[in-house]
Design an enzyme around this catalytic site. Structure first.
Site, PDB file in Angstrom:
ATOM      1  CE  LYS A 131       0.324 -27.895  16.586  1.00 22.59           C
ATOM      2  NZ  LYS A 131       0.803 -29.258  16.410  1.00 22.59           N
ATOM      3  CE  LYS A 142       4.501 -24.452  11.573  1.00 25.70           C
ATOM      4  NZ  LYS A 142       4.871 -25.592  12.223  1.00 25.70           N
ATOM      5  CE  LYS A 197       1.901 -33.044   8.671  1.00 27.57           C
ATOM      6  NZ  LYS A 197       2.499 -33.176   9.995  1.00 27.57           N
TER       7      LYS A 197
HETATM    8  P1  TYM Z   1       5.559 -32.186  11.864  1.00 28.36           P
HETATM    9  O1  TYM Z   1       4.771 -33.401  11.530  1.00 28.36           O
HETATM   10  O2  TYM Z   1       4.803 -30.926  12.180  1.00 28.36           O
HETATM   11  O3  TYM Z   1       6.548 -31.850  10.669  1.00 28.36           O
HETATM   12  C1  TYM Z   1       7.398 -32.841  10.124  1.00 28.36           C
HETATM   13  C2  TYM Z   1       8.659 -32.217   9.580  1.00 28.36           C
HETATM   14  O4  TYM Z   1       8.345 -31.229   8.584  1.00 28.36           O
HETATM   15  C3  TYM Z   1       8.959 -29.982   8.941  1.00 28.36           C
HETATM   16  N1  TYM Z   1       8.053 -28.891   8.542  1.00 28.36           N
HETATM   17  C4  TYM Z   1       8.440 -27.857   7.798  1.00 28.36           C
HETATM   18  N2  TYM Z   1       9.617 -27.530   7.243  1.00 28.36           N
HETATM   19  C5  TYM Z   1       9.671 -26.399   6.501  1.00 28.36           C
HETATM   20  N3  TYM Z   1       8.603 -25.574   6.308  1.00 28.36           N
HETATM   21  C6  TYM Z   1       7.400 -25.843   6.863  1.00 28.36           C
HETATM   22  N4  TYM Z   1       6.370 -25.049   6.649  1.00 28.36           N
HETATM   23  C7  TYM Z   1       7.276 -27.042   7.642  1.00 28.36           C
HETATM   24  N5  TYM Z   1       6.245 -27.626   8.311  1.00 28.36           N
HETATM   25  C8  TYM Z   1       6.747 -28.763   8.859  1.00 28.36           C
HETATM   26  C9  TYM Z   1       9.117 -30.040  10.461  1.00 28.36           C
HETATM   27  O5  TYM Z   1      10.108 -29.163  10.915  1.00 28.36           O
HETATM   28  C10 TYM Z   1       9.475 -31.497  10.666  1.00 28.36           C
HETATM   29  O6  TYM Z   1      10.854 -31.716  10.445  1.00 28.36           O
HETATM   30  N6  TYM Z   1       6.981 -33.059  16.561  1.00 28.36           N
HETATM   31  C11 TYM Z   1       7.288 -33.319  15.168  1.00 28.36           C
HETATM   32  C12 TYM Z   1       7.332 -34.807  14.822  1.00 28.36           C
HETATM   33  C13 TYM Z   1       8.284 -35.575  15.662  1.00 28.36           C
HETATM   34  C14 TYM Z   1       9.705 -35.607  15.533  1.00 28.36           C
HETATM   35  C15 TYM Z   1      10.150 -36.500  16.535  1.00 28.36           C
HETATM   36  C16 TYM Z   1      10.603 -34.984  14.657  1.00 28.36           C
HETATM   37  C17 TYM Z   1       7.935 -36.381  16.695  1.00 28.36           C
HETATM   38  N7  TYM Z   1       9.064 -36.945  17.226  1.00 28.36           N
HETATM   39  C18 TYM Z   1      11.534 -36.765  16.716  1.00 28.36           C
HETATM   40  C19 TYM Z   1      11.968 -35.250  14.843  1.00 28.36           C
HETATM   41  C20 TYM Z   1      12.411 -36.131  15.838  1.00 28.36           C
HETATM   42  C21 TYM Z   1       6.224 -32.668  14.323  1.00 28.36           C
HETATM   43  O7  TYM Z   1       5.132 -32.419  14.767  1.00 28.36           O
HETATM   44  O8  TYM Z   1       6.596 -32.497  13.009  1.00 28.36           O
END
Ligand code: TYM
Length: 337
Positions: free
Chosen positions: A114, A200, A203
């Site tokens: 990023k 992958k 968003k």
């Molecule tokens: P975020 O918002 O990018 O994604 C949320 C969840 O979706 C999963 N994910 C995917 N799984 C499979 N294929 C994909 N293409 C894909 N894109 C996203 C992510 O692995 C995630 O489980 N930093 C985290 C949010 C967060 C968090 C936490 C998660 C903040 N604090 C504490 C767990 C525990 C994030 O940006 O996820």
């Protein structure tokens, strides 16, 4: 025996897509009857890239409504809350940032990717946010953290930070923080972009055609599948490294139609894309239909969401504040007089 606890979250930036559903949300829904679940909207993380204040709160509530529409419910022991409503997240985030070596944060792949995209404009929050994520997790003493594959490195960092805090401020008999285990399912942990099977689904991809959002109407799903990248080979197969798009689309079909890999491999072995694409479109539309219907109901009555979030906040804050006090005490802070 007391139920084990899980914790996880999603950033409310943009629309949630099939990757978020298959990598995270769907698994949370399945697990909620067996675990005490703490699930939140990571809105403090949402400002690590430039954001629009006019839509931040709206996106947060939209994400909460999607959680409910997918089937998360307090009746099955799920606690749903907004990260920024519980100040303990920011406070523990700061304490953990101070004990985290800079090079651990600089090594995070998501930061590197990023940061390159944002160039000179990159904010320090993008670097420090894995320490905030560690705080999100460690505040709730969870046993497991169910996430997609892309979060693996952040969970390893969380464990390293917990070890460091325990080593510096705890004793082997009384550790300050509980060690959480990552939980990454094999299937669906990495859903790939519809425009490039080696990247992958995300968003932040500028192309809308690269992902299917959970609230996409049937016509749009049809258009996206029609335009998605394929290859000129006849017959469909899993696990061929030269055909990443084929593997991704078959996996989506398998997961959303709840069939086994063997059945799908057999049924699709002789299919061409012209036959498979309509089948995949119908499967996605059917899988998302109940979620979209429930979403429409939930968003019609604001009081449903308000009451879920009020209860969630109360329950989550009580646990988070206890952990925060424990950490602060171990680090030598006094209590207010
Ligand atoms: P975020 O918002 O990018 O994604 C949320 C969840 O979706 C999963 N994910 C995917 N799984 C499979 N294929 C994909 N293409 C894909 N894109 C996203 C992510 O692995 C995630 O489980 N930093 C985290 C949010 C967060 C968090 C936490 C998660 C903040 N604090 C504490 C767990 C525990 C994030 O940006 O996820």
């Amino acid at each position: 025996m007391a139920k084990q606890r899980i914790l996880s979250g999603i950033q409310p930036t943009g629309e949630l897509h099939l990757g978020n559903y298959l990598g995270a949300l769907r698994n949370w829904v399945e697990m909620q009857k067996d675990y005490e679940s703490f699930l939140f909207m990571a809105d403090l993380h949402a400002i690590t890239v430039s954001h629009d204040p006019a839509v931040l709160a709206e996106n947060t509530y939209k994400t909460a409504a999607i959680y409910l529409a997918c089937g998360l419910t307090a009746e099955q022991d799920s606690t749903i809350f907004v990260q920024s409503h519980i100040p303990a997240h920011s406070e523990l985030g700061w304490l953990l940032t101070c004990v985290t070596p800079l090079n651990w944060l600089q090594d995070m792949v998501q930061f590197k990717e990023k940061a390159v995209r944002q160039g000179e404009n990159v904010g320090a929050g993008l670097l420090c946010y894995p320490a905030l994520q560690a705080a999100d997790i460690l505040l709730y003493d969870p046993d497991k953290v169910p996430v997609g594959e892309d979060q693996k490195q952040h969970l390893e960092l969380t464990r390293d930070i917990a070890v460091r805090i325990n080593h510096q401020f705890g004793t082997s008999e009384t550790p300050v923080l509980k060690m959480p285990e990552p939980m990454i399912r094999k299937e669906g942990a990495r859903v790939m972009s519809l425009s490039d099977g080696t990247r992958k689904m995300s968003k932040s991809d500028p192309s809308e055609l690269s992902r299917i959002n959970l609230l996409d109407p049937p016509d749009l799903i049809k258009k996206k599948i029609k335009k998605c990248k394929t290859d000129p080979v006849r017959g469909l197969e899993f696990d061929n490294p030269d055909r990443p798009e084929c593997n991704n689309l078959l996996t989506l079909y398998m997961l959303l139609s709840s069939q086994t890999k063997e059945t799908v491999a057999q049924d699709c072995a002789d299919m061409g894309w012209g036959q498979f694409k309509p089948l995949l479109t119908d499967t996605i539309v059917e899988a998302l239909k109940p979620i979209q219907e429930r979403y429409a109901e939930i968003t019609q009555d604001k009081t449903i969401l308000e009451s879920v979030l009020r209860d969630g906040n109360e329950k989550a804050a009580a646990i988070a504040n206890q952990t925060l006090s424990r950490v602060k005490q171990s680090m030598g802070y006094s209590r207010p007089l």
